[in-house]
Design an enzyme around this catalytic site. Structure first.
Site, PDB file in Angstrom:
ATOM      1  CB  SER A  64     -25.865  39.350  41.026  1.00 56.28           C
ATOM      2  OG  SER A  64     -24.707  38.972  41.759  1.00 56.28           O
TER       3      SER A  64
ATOM      4  N   GLY B  51     -25.859  29.178  35.141  1.00 57.81           N
ATOM      5  CA  GLY B  51     -25.049  29.627  36.563  1.00 57.81           C
ATOM      6  C   GLY B  51     -25.652  31.229  36.988  1.00 57.81           C
ATOM      7  CG  HIS B  52     -24.689  34.971  39.724  1.00 62.40           C
ATOM      8  ND1 HIS B  52     -25.278  34.487  40.728  1.00 62.40           N
ATOM      9  CD2 HIS B  52     -23.943  35.979  39.913  1.00 62.40           C
ATOM     10  CE1 HIS B  52     -25.226  35.416  42.010  1.00 62.40           C
ATOM     11  NE2 HIS B  52     -24.714  36.223  41.162  1.00 62.40           N
ATOM     12  CG  LEU B  53     -22.511  36.429  35.668  1.00 66.32           C
ATOM     13  CD1 LEU B  53     -20.816  36.739  35.284  1.00 66.32           C
ATOM     14  CD2 LEU B  53     -23.239  38.081  36.535  1.00 66.32           C
TER      15      LEU B  53
END
Length: 289
Positions: free
Chosen positions: A125, A268-270
């Site tokens: 990220s 997902g993102h993490l």
């Protein structure tokens, strides 16, 4: 314990950070490194004689987020987790960043102090954005990199992101809503990590930051990306919510000459927290090629 570490005693955020470090599965040491922009906190694991890997965390997560990955990566590498200066963690910003180069120079100073002249880097990220930024200015210091769910970098954030991010930094309930949005019941964050995120709401920086002057978030231009010649792996989660992962995939896949892009299923993102065994192996396999 030095004076700087003593200053942290009694600090709610520092206590929550240290509580999260109880999850660290292997031995580690910590230190503070003085740089031109402020004091940077790092966590060092593994044999110092082994090749290094630098870990750069997601925004507000701090280096403690790597507790699920550190044991596997430290078996054959010296792994240094850097608390990104200016974010919510144990590092102390003293002088405001002015542009993307100042961030890259800060990271170079940290590596110089650690006597690391060349390294692998793993960033997630916000940390992935920093990784690509560092590759743009100091490619000679990087062997290979793995970037996961990069913040901006290839695509702007969706409008929805800003509403969840605003609540994340301003109220306890916002932390719950943000985690629900990110994970959608696929993964439950450890209570220690959640408590640290909540404690971060009340941790106020002594330096007022100007996001526009800092140069982040940043979408790299095609002519910038094509100049990055270092081998690096981009991992995108199919359940990404901060932007359209498919659009990011297609923009990125031919953007740099030695870039490999993969869409990771079921995350997902993490993703390093959601699917640690898979991510741990993917990183090690890429670095060993």
């Amino acid at each position: 314990m030095n004076n700087l570490e003593l200053d942290y005693q009694g600090n709610t955020y520092s206590q929550s950070y240290d509580k999260s470090l109880e999850l660290w599965p292997i031995k580690f040491s910590t230190r503070f490194i003085k740089t031109s922009q402020g004091i940077t906190h790092v966590i060092d694991s593994g044999n110092e004689l082994n090749p290094p890997i630098i870990l750069l965390h997601g925004a507000r997560m701090s280096s403690t987020m790597w507790y699920l990955n550190i044991a596997d990566w430290s078996k054959d590498y010296r792994v240094v987790c850097i608390d990104i200066l200016g974010d919510k963690n144990k590092s102390i910003l003293e002088k405001e960043f002015t542009d993307r180069f100042s961030y890259a120079l800060w990271l170079k100073e940290v590596l110089d102090e650690l006597h690391i002249s060349k390294t692998h880097i793993v960033g997630l990220s916000y940390g992935a954005l920093h990784t690509v930024n560092f590759l743009s200015f100091f490619p000679e210091m990087v062997n290979k990199s793995v970037i996961m769910s990069p913040a901006a970098t290839y695509l702007p954030f969706s409008p929805t992101f800003y509403s969840y991010a605003f609540e994340l930094v301003h109220k306890k309930e916002g932390v719950e809503r943000f985690l629900k949005w990110i994970f959608n019941n696929r993964y439950k964050v450890h209570p220690f990590i959640k408590a640290q995120l909540i404690a971060g709401i009340e941790k106020v920086s002594s330096v007022k930051k100007n996001q526009k002057e800092e140069g982040f978030p940043y979408i790299f231009r095609d002519e910038e990306l094509i100049k990055i010649d270092n081998p690096f792996l981009l991992l995108l989660g199919e359940n990404e919510v901060m932007y359209d992962a498919n659009k990011a995939f297609y923009r990125a896949r031919n953007s740099s000459p030695n870039l490999t892009v993969e869409m990771v299923e079921g995350v997902g993102h993490l993703m390093s927290m959601e699917k640690p065994k898979y991510i741990n192996r993917k990183v090690l396999d890429f670095f060993s090629k």
